[in-house]
Structures are given as C-alpha cells and as structure tokens.
Design an enzyme around this catalytic site. Structure first.
Site, PDB file in Angstrom:
ATOM      1  N   ASP A 128      10.537  23.088  18.237  1.00 22.84           N
ATOM      2  CA  ASP A 128       9.718  23.345  19.090  1.00 22.84           C
ATOM      3  C   ASP A 128       9.420  22.732  20.589  1.00 22.84           C
ATOM      4  OD1 ASP A 128       8.756  20.704  18.592  1.00 22.84           O
ATOM      5  OD2 ASP A 128       6.836  21.225  17.886  1.00 22.84           O
ATOM      6  N   ARG A 138       0.643  21.315  20.291  1.00 25.14           N
ATOM      7  CA  ARG A 138       1.455  22.882  20.084  1.00 25.14           C
ATOM      8  C   ARG A 138       0.996  23.904  20.941  1.00 25.14           C
ATOM      9  NH1 ARG A 138       5.165  24.218  15.874  1.00 25.14           N
ATOM     10  NH2 ARG A 138       5.624  25.627  17.211  1.00 25.14           N
ATOM     11  N   TYR A 196       4.961  14.349  13.144  1.00 22.21           N
ATOM     12  CA  TYR A 196       6.300  13.746  12.755  1.00 22.21           C
ATOM     13  C   TYR A 196       5.746  12.573  11.810  1.00 22.21           C
ATOM     14  CZ  TYR A 196       9.106  17.214  15.189  1.00 22.21           C
ATOM     15  OH  TYR A 196       9.677  18.878  15.611  1.00 22.21           O
ATOM     16  N   PRO A 203      14.946  14.888  14.758  1.00 20.06           N
ATOM     17  CA  PRO A 203      13.896  15.834  16.275  1.00 20.06           C
ATOM     18  C   PRO A 203      13.453  15.089  16.138  1.00 20.06           C
ATOM     19  CG  PRO A 203      13.307  16.063  13.036  1.00 20.06           C
ATOM     20  CD  PRO A 203      14.898  14.962  13.342  1.00 20.06           C
TER      21      PRO A 203
END
Length: 643
Positions: free
Chosen positions: A76, A268, A277, A360
């Site tokens: 993302d 987001r 995470y 990530p």
C-alpha cells in the site's frame, strides 16, 4: 498535456488513437509469437506493460495465472519517487486525490514510570522539505493496478492482459539466441479457465520478462535462486475498521513496547481504514509462519496488548495475513551467466519479487519492483524500435541488481530494529534498541524510504562527473529532481520534471547562461544542422524532430522578457501532419513564486549547462552548453543511426 497535433479530435484526450489492427482482447488463444512476453500482472508487470503499450510497433503479451484483475492488494505504500514516475504515466493526480498522505510519523515507547504502558516519544516530518514535489502516500495496490490497466487500455495498442494461464516453463534456443529478429524464447502455458482447463498453449518471443513473484517460474526456468537470510520472525498484518482512543490512529506510528512486541500503524485511504503490522513470535530454524495456525484473533489480541493503556475495538477486518520476514536477492536479473558476460546478450529478464524480496516495514517491495520495470521498459523499446543496439539491455541487470542489494541492506537493519524490544531508560547495556535511535535511523534514511537515494554508476548511458559543478543539485546517476518553472508561451507555472512522459524519449534540458540566447542558440544550431547532431543521426526522417530526443530550454530571465518569436527555430518546431508549431519547449525561472530553479538546483548562472535525462527520468549527463562534440559522443556510444 498536448493533443490535436494531427487534427481536431473529440472525446477524452487521455484515450490515444488506436493503432491499425489494435482491438481489445477477449480470453481467446494466446498469439503464437510476440516481441515481449510479460509473465505476471503485479506492479512490475503492469508498469512494464504500460510502458510498452505506448509503442504500436511492439507486440506485447501480458499473461497472468489469476482469473482477473487484483481486487484487494497487499502492498500500500507509494514512495515519493514512485509518484514522480506515476506523473510520467499520467495518473499521479488520481492517486493524490484518492490516497492517504503520510505527512508525519510518530514514535511510541514504554512509559518511563510504567513500562507496561506506551507513551509518545517523538514526532517527525515523514519526508524532508524539498525532497520531491510529491508526498509519500498510501493506496491499495489494486487501485494502482487499475490505473495502469487504464493506461494500457487507452494506449494506441489497446493492451489487455490474458488471465487464467499458468506458466509451465520457459526455454531459450541457443541457436537463435544471438540472431537479430529471431524468437529464441519459448514459453508454455496451461489454461485454467472454464471449458479450456488443461489446454497447453505455446508462445515464441523475442524477449520475456518474469514478473511472477517470489515463487517465479521464470526464475526457476533460468536456474536462478533467491539467496539471503532465512526468515526467523513472524509478523501479522490486518486492515481494519476500528474504534479506538489511541490518539495517533490517523498518523503513521511506530510503537515499541517493553515486552509485547512492536506495531507499525499505517492509516489507509478513505478516512476510516487503518493497517496494523504486528510483531508476533520468533520462529525456530527452518520453521515457517504457516505452521503456527495463527488467526486474526491472535493479531487483534496482540495489538491490544501492545497499545496498552489504549483501547482497540475492531468492528470489521477487511483483509489480514501472516508472514515471515526475509530479505533475499538473485545474483543477476537476466539469463546471461557470469561466464557468458560480454559474449551473450540477454533474452529473458526477471523483475520485482522474482529477483528480490523485502520486509514490508520500509515499504520498498512494490516501489522497487515498479522501478525495475521502468528501467527495463524503455530499454526494450529502444532495442525493438531499432534506436539502440541490444547491448543496451545488459545495463538492466547491472543497474538494478546493485540497487536492490543496497536497499536490502537497509531493509535488513530497519526490520531488525523494529523487531527488537524497546530498551528501558537508563539501561544503555540492556537488551533491545533505544527508541530514540529508531527515530534517528528513520530520519537519517528517509531518502531510502522515499525512493530518491538511487544512484546509477557510470556506464554507456550514465556519464562521468567532470562537469557536475555546472548543476550541483542534479547529480549524475540520480533521478532528475524537478523544480518549478514558468512556461514561456502561456505563463503557465508548472514543474519542469513533468515534461518527461513515459514515452521512451530522451530529454536534453538546456539551461541558459548569462547571455540568454547565445549558448542556447548555438546548441540549437548544432542540433538542427550539424552532421554529428544526435537529433539528425537518430531521428527517422519521417518523424517529428523530437520523436527520439526532446530538447527544452530554461532561461533565467522572467517570461515577460521573451516572445516565442525570439527563440531558435528548434525550440518552436513544426510537427505533425499539419506542420503545427510546438510552443511547449521553452521555460523561465519562476521569479514570482520565489522558487528559482537555477538556485534550487545549483545551475551555474554565468555558463549555463546541458542536462541529459534518460527516458526513466534519471540524469545521464551534465555538460557545458558548448560541449557539442561531447554530447554527440555520448549518444553515439549506445544509439543506432536511423535508417
């Protein structure tokens, strides 16, 4: 953006005129032959496909095992440098409008008086001022795919992927490998769509690119392997709609607890969704996270423990997964073995997760993958269009493998820091990492996470630094750092870097010296009429003068001090079937806005200079305005004269 060049046309200007014979595909059989075969519709595959779709003379085939476009993405984070690339493809504004902007990052550590609770320890600007005209943003990977697919569908070739095909293997015929115009690559696919299950299709290609992920069949067919540290730490990730009293839920936040692990919070797009995470358990040697049978309830419980004393009420989970961290890298990114270097030319390439994997945590995986493809795409196009010799393709593996290795080194250290417990105050020798050090490391390496730290070494397409002093703020080998200018013809304030589209063209930016038109005029006269001019040597006679190399000039004076008629004819060229004048080649410093590009980028005001920019937006050379012979020699080293 320019249109109406070859006559007035109704409709959306972003939809190019279809090339002869172009048509949207259905799930029909694959063609028997293609110029470029792309395996995989991830970020790398679609970046490459969108680049090649711009060229009607290149047959491109995109094949994916999935049944259709991605609906819900995993990655993302979109770095500043990636946004600059999106601008070249024409959809940066769509991303900016829809995405979450990462403006600041907060840091949390155990509370001094009660280590079971967390407290904010710092807040920093996410990217340094002036690093890019674009922010770091967050957007679902599937939406990035959608934008690329729109570029492909609206291109002259109307390119669409073929889905429901599983790659069986890729082979290379050694007898055809060195023959110009041959199709030495053969790929076999098994159809997965209803009514055709099990059918085998065979495709011959001039070149093939494996963008098929960490378990890449293309990579395995080449006998290559990902090498690196074994994964020994499990993390979970979940996108949730939740109610919480955690005050920084709409900031990117790095949280290190005393004993419960760490969390990275990523807000987001849309205002409500947030990604967590979450650090889980260490893994035993050889153990994979899948064997732990971790559920989303485990992730939610871990997040609640780390966030203490704050509450987290998860109302809906949009997506979740668990994974083990590993940084792995291939020794090379093409089919040329070390003992063949210098004698063989590459025919098959790998890009993205097929040749390097990251954690990530630094948000590098998708971004680096797309930069791989942008690097390779224009080179394949140049070779297939006869603009450059196939030797150019050797630079892909050389450039991108070294960049991936450097980024993996950074990612390894960053992931390690985030996996360590927070060291308690006053205990410098204790286990873990000082939260202040985590914050310092984040700030210190901000250019890595922004994607702007890439530096390509000198090569045939990246010149030496003898004249770097003429443009100190545009380092050779680094991306062309845009700055504000005013377009001369219509006084439009804009970013100079946005002139460079993803169209395979080289750019020459002529920055005028103190005598505004003298040096630029001499350069234009050379490029327009000299036998050694790269414009004359490499531009087909039937093409517009800027079809291969696009010349623009930037002046120190205000735009009110010139008229278009004062410019050399090469800066006001006649183009297209109607011979219309192009008024978008000359720019002036933005003196009204106070952002003078000559000051911002350290351009020598007295002498001026030439800045050569590659089709992937990287500075290839800096030369004096009068270095006509050196400019010609640079292009002569790798380009092929037009027929």
């Amino acid at each position: 953006m320019q249109f109406h060049l070859n006559g007035f046309r109704l409709g959306d200007p972003l939809v190019a005129e279809a090339a002869q014979g172009a048509a949207r595909i259905e799930q029909a059989s694959l063609p028997a032959r293609t110029d470029v075969l792309i395996v995989g519709c991830g970020p790398a595959g679609l970046t490459l496909a969108a680049q090649l779709a711009a060229f009607p003379g290149i047959a491109t085939l995109v094949v994916d095992q999935k049944s259709g476009p991605l609906q819900l993405g995993q990655a993302d984070g979109v770095a500043c440098r990636t946004m600059e690339m999106f601008e070249a493809f024409g959809f940066a504004e769509r991303v900016l409008k829809e995405a979450y902007w990462v403006n600041e990052t907060t840091f949390w550590k155990p509370e001094d008086g009660d280590p079971s609770r967390i407290a904010r320890s710092g807040r920093v600007q996410d990217t340094e001022d002036g690093l890019s005209e674009f922010p770091h943003v967050i957007l679902n990977q599937a939406r990035v795919h959608d934008f690329y697919l729109d570029v492909m569908r609206n291109s002259p070739t109307r390119l669409e992927p073929h889905y429901d095909r599983k790659l069986i293997d890729v082979t290379i015929d050694p007898a055809l490998r060195g023959q110009a115009g041959a199709y030495p690559v053969t790929a076999r696919f098994e159809r997965l769509d209803a009514g055709h299950e099990g059918e085998i299709e065979t495709v011959e290609a001039r070149y093939a690119v494996g963008c098929d992920g960490a378990r890449s069949t293309v990579r395995k067919s080449l006998g290559l392997e990902l090498k690196g540290d074994s994964a020994n730490h499990a993390w979970g990730v979940m996108d949730v709609l939740a109610v919480t009293d955690f005050p920084d839920i709409r900031f990117k936040s790095l949280i290190q607890s005393a004993s419960e692990g760490s969390i990275v919070i990523i807000p987001r797009e849309g205002g409500y969704l947030v990604r967590f995470y979450i650090e889980l358990d260490k893994l035993s040697a050889g153990e994979r996270v899948a064997s732990r049978n971790i559920t989303v309830d485990h992730l939610i419980a871990a997040a609640r423990r780390i966030l203490n004393p704050y509450e987290l009420d998860v109302r809906e989970v949009a997506w979740w997964s668990v994974y083990d961290i590993g940084q792995r890298l291939c020794d090379r990114f093409d089919d040329v073995s070390p003992d063949e270097t210098g004698t063989q030319l590459p025919r098959v390439f790998i890009a993205g997760d097929a040749c390097h994997t990251h954690s990530p945590k630094a948000g590098q995986g998708m971004n680096v993958s797309m930069q791989d493809a942008f690097n390779l795409g224009w080179k394949l196009a140049a070779v297939l269009r006869g603009q450059a010799a196939p030797q150019l393709l050797r630079t892909y593996s050389t450039e991108r493998q070294s960049i991936a290795a450097e980024l993996i080194g950074f990612d390894r250290e960053w992931a390690k820091m985030l996996s360590m417990p927070a060291r308690r105050p006053g205990d410098p020798d204790g286990v873990g990492v000082d939260p202040a050090e985590t914050q310092r490391y984040f700030v210190q390496h901000g250019r890595y996470t922004a994607g702007t730290a890439t530096v390509y070494s000198p090569s045939a397409i990246t010149g030496g630094t003898n004249h770097q002093h003429l443009a100190r703020g545009l380092p050779i080998g680094m991306r062309f750092h845009s700055a504000p200018v005013v377009r001369l013809a219509d006084a439009k304030p804009m970013q100079l870097g946005h002139v460079a589209r993803a169209d395979g063209r080289w750019r020459i930016f002529a920055f005028a010296g103190a005598e505004a038109l003298a040096g630029v005029g001499a350069l234009c006269a050379f490029l327009e009429s000299a036998e050694t001019s790269p414009l004359r040597r490499f531009t087909p006679a039937s093409a517009d003068v800027d079809a291969v190399i696009d010349l623009c000039a930037v002046f120190q004076q205000p735009h009110t001090g010139f008229a278009p008629g004062d410019l050399p004819s090469l800066l006001l060229p006649a183009k297209g079937t109607l011979g219309l004048r192009d008024y978008e080649k000359a720019f002036c410093a933005d003196l009204k806005g106070g952002d003078d590009i000559f000051d911002m980028r350290g351009i020598d005001r007295e002498a001026g200079c030439i800045v050569v920019v590659r089709p992937d937006q990287y500075v290839a050379h800096v030369l004096p305005l009068g270095a006509h012979a050196e400019l010609a020699a640079f292009f002569d080293a790798f380009m092929t004269p037009a027929a």
